[in-house]
Design a protein around this motif. Structure first.
Motif, PDB file in Angstrom:
ATOM      1  N   HIS A   1       0.868  -1.173   0.000  1.00  0.00           N
ATOM      2  CA  HIS A   1       0.000   0.000   0.000  1.00  0.00           C
ATOM      3  C   HIS A   1       0.910   1.230   0.000  1.00  0.00           C
ATOM      4  N   PRO A   2       0.517   2.319  -0.649  1.00  0.00           N
ATOM      5  CA  PRO A   2       1.380   3.509  -0.680  1.00  0.00           C
ATOM      6  C   PRO A   2       1.809   3.984   0.705  1.00  0.00           C
ATOM      7  N   VAL A   3       0.941   3.859   1.708  1.00  0.00           N
ATOM      8  CA  VAL A   3       1.309   4.302   3.057  1.00  0.00           C
ATOM      9  C   VAL A   3       2.292   3.324   3.694  1.00  0.00           C
ATOM     10  N   GLN A   4       2.169   2.049   3.395  1.00  0.00           N
ATOM     11  CA  GLN A   4       3.178   1.094   3.857  1.00  0.00           C
ATOM     12  C   GLN A   4       4.562   1.487   3.339  1.00  0.00           C
ATOM     13  N   ARG A   5       4.627   1.735   2.054  1.00  0.00           N
ATOM     14  CA  ARG A   5       5.915   2.105   1.450  1.00  0.00           C
ATOM     15  C   ARG A   5       6.449   3.397   2.051  1.00  0.00           C
ATOM     16  N   GLU A   6       5.572   4.370   2.238  1.00  0.00           N
ATOM     17  CA  GLU A   6       5.994   5.644   2.815  1.00  0.00           C
ATOM     18  C   GLU A   6       6.540   5.461   4.227  1.00  0.00           C
ATOM     19  N   LEU A   7       5.857   4.646   5.027  1.00  0.00           N
ATOM     20  CA  LEU A   7       6.314   4.396   6.393  1.00  0.00           C
ATOM     21  C   LEU A   7       7.638   3.624   6.396  1.00  0.00           C
ATOM     22  N   ARG A   8       7.745   2.627   5.551  1.00  0.00           N
ATOM     23  CA  ARG A   8       8.984   1.852   5.491  1.00  0.00           C
ATOM     24  C   ARG A   8      10.161   2.731   5.097  1.00  0.00           C
ATOM     25  N   GLU A   9       9.957   3.582   4.120  1.00  0.00           N
ATOM     26  CA  GLU A   9      11.038   4.451   3.669  1.00  0.00           C
ATOM     27  C   GLU A   9      11.377   5.501   4.719  1.00  0.00           C
ATOM     28  N   PHE A  10      10.381   5.992   5.432  1.00  0.00           N
ATOM     29  CA  PHE A  10      10.647   6.932   6.519  1.00  0.00           C
ATOM     30  C   PHE A  10      11.473   6.262   7.607  1.00  0.00           C
ATOM     31  N   THR A  11      11.067   5.047   7.992  1.00  0.00           N
ATOM     32  CA  THR A  11      11.745   4.356   9.085  1.00  0.00           C
ATOM     33  C   THR A  11      13.159   3.946   8.701  1.00  0.00           C
ATOM     34  N   ALA A  12      13.429   3.774   7.423  1.00  0.00           N
ATOM     35  CA  ALA A  12      14.773   3.396   6.976  1.00  0.00           C
ATOM     36  C   ALA A  12      15.820   4.415   7.415  1.00  0.00           C
TER      37      ALA A  12
END
Length: 221
Positions: free
Chosen positions: A24-35
């Protein structure tokens, strides 16, 4: 035939991501933020997230218990995989980390499904049992402080339904569990002993997946 899983080099890992991970776009956004977070290694890998979502759909999970939230990727993943009336109880002690989680859960439209309990997880697990929630969860995920894994596991065995699944993360501890050294933290020795005990536990059927930092799956008999 071999008894060894194929090792993932960078190219094969990238290939796995390309063919296997749908976010989901928000999953990707959160994963990239947390990276970019100083503790980014605490977040599950995207292929493990893909598996968790698939597992939730496979067993028709409607009640999910999570022990260890961090910035919320795994809770978000499972909440998105469950039906609209699905419910999550998420246990953590950090307001700082989970404030990030709340932001992204809200953005993805699943915040109302997630009951975040900010206190030691064992206290929440006792409250759930005292409230008559034994046998009411379809899926539980243990991904918190390692010295408490045995206590979390025992509580989850009461809280998941027969046939329900307990997923236990970080059972490899980057390989340190193979032969713990005297100077290793107590958690390494405790996880080593915990891992060894599950194979003979008559209350479960279990398997171990070499995904992420090692994931054990237990089905309550």
């Amino acid at each position: 035939m071999t008894r060894r899983t194929v090792a993932l080099d960078s190219a094969l890992s990238d290939y796995l991501f390309d063919i296997a991970v749908t976010e989901h776009p928000v999953q990707r956004e959160l994963r990239e933020f947390t990276a970019g977070h100083r503790l980014a290694k605490m977040q599950i890998s995207p292929d493990q997230g893909q598996f968790m979502g698939w597992l939730a759909r496979l067993i028709g999970a409607r009640r999910y218990l999570e022990i260890g939230v961090f910035t919320g990727y795994s809770a978000l993943t499972v909440a998105l995989a469950m039906p609209e009336d699905g419910a999550v109880v998420a246990c953590d002690v950090s307001e700082t980390f989970t404030s990030i989680a709340r932001e992204y859960w809200q953005k993805a439209g699943v915040a109302e499904r997630i009951d975040l309990r900010l206190q030691p997880a064992l206290a929440t697990l006792r409250e759930l049992l005292d409230a008559g929630r034994a046998g009411s969860f379809d899926l539980a995920f243990i991904d918190a402080d390692k010295p408490s894994y045995r206590d979390y596991y025992e509580a989850c065995l009461e809280l998941v339904r027969p046939g329900g699944v307990i997923a236990i993360d970080n059972i490899f501890l980057s390989g340190r569990v193979v032969a713990p050294k005297p100077e290793d933290p107590p958690g390494v020795h405790l996880v080593h002993a915990f891992n060894a005990s599950l194979k003979a536990d008559p209350r479960i059927n279990m398997c171990v997946l070499p995904i992420g930092d090692g994931l054990t799956l237990c089905t309550r008999r």
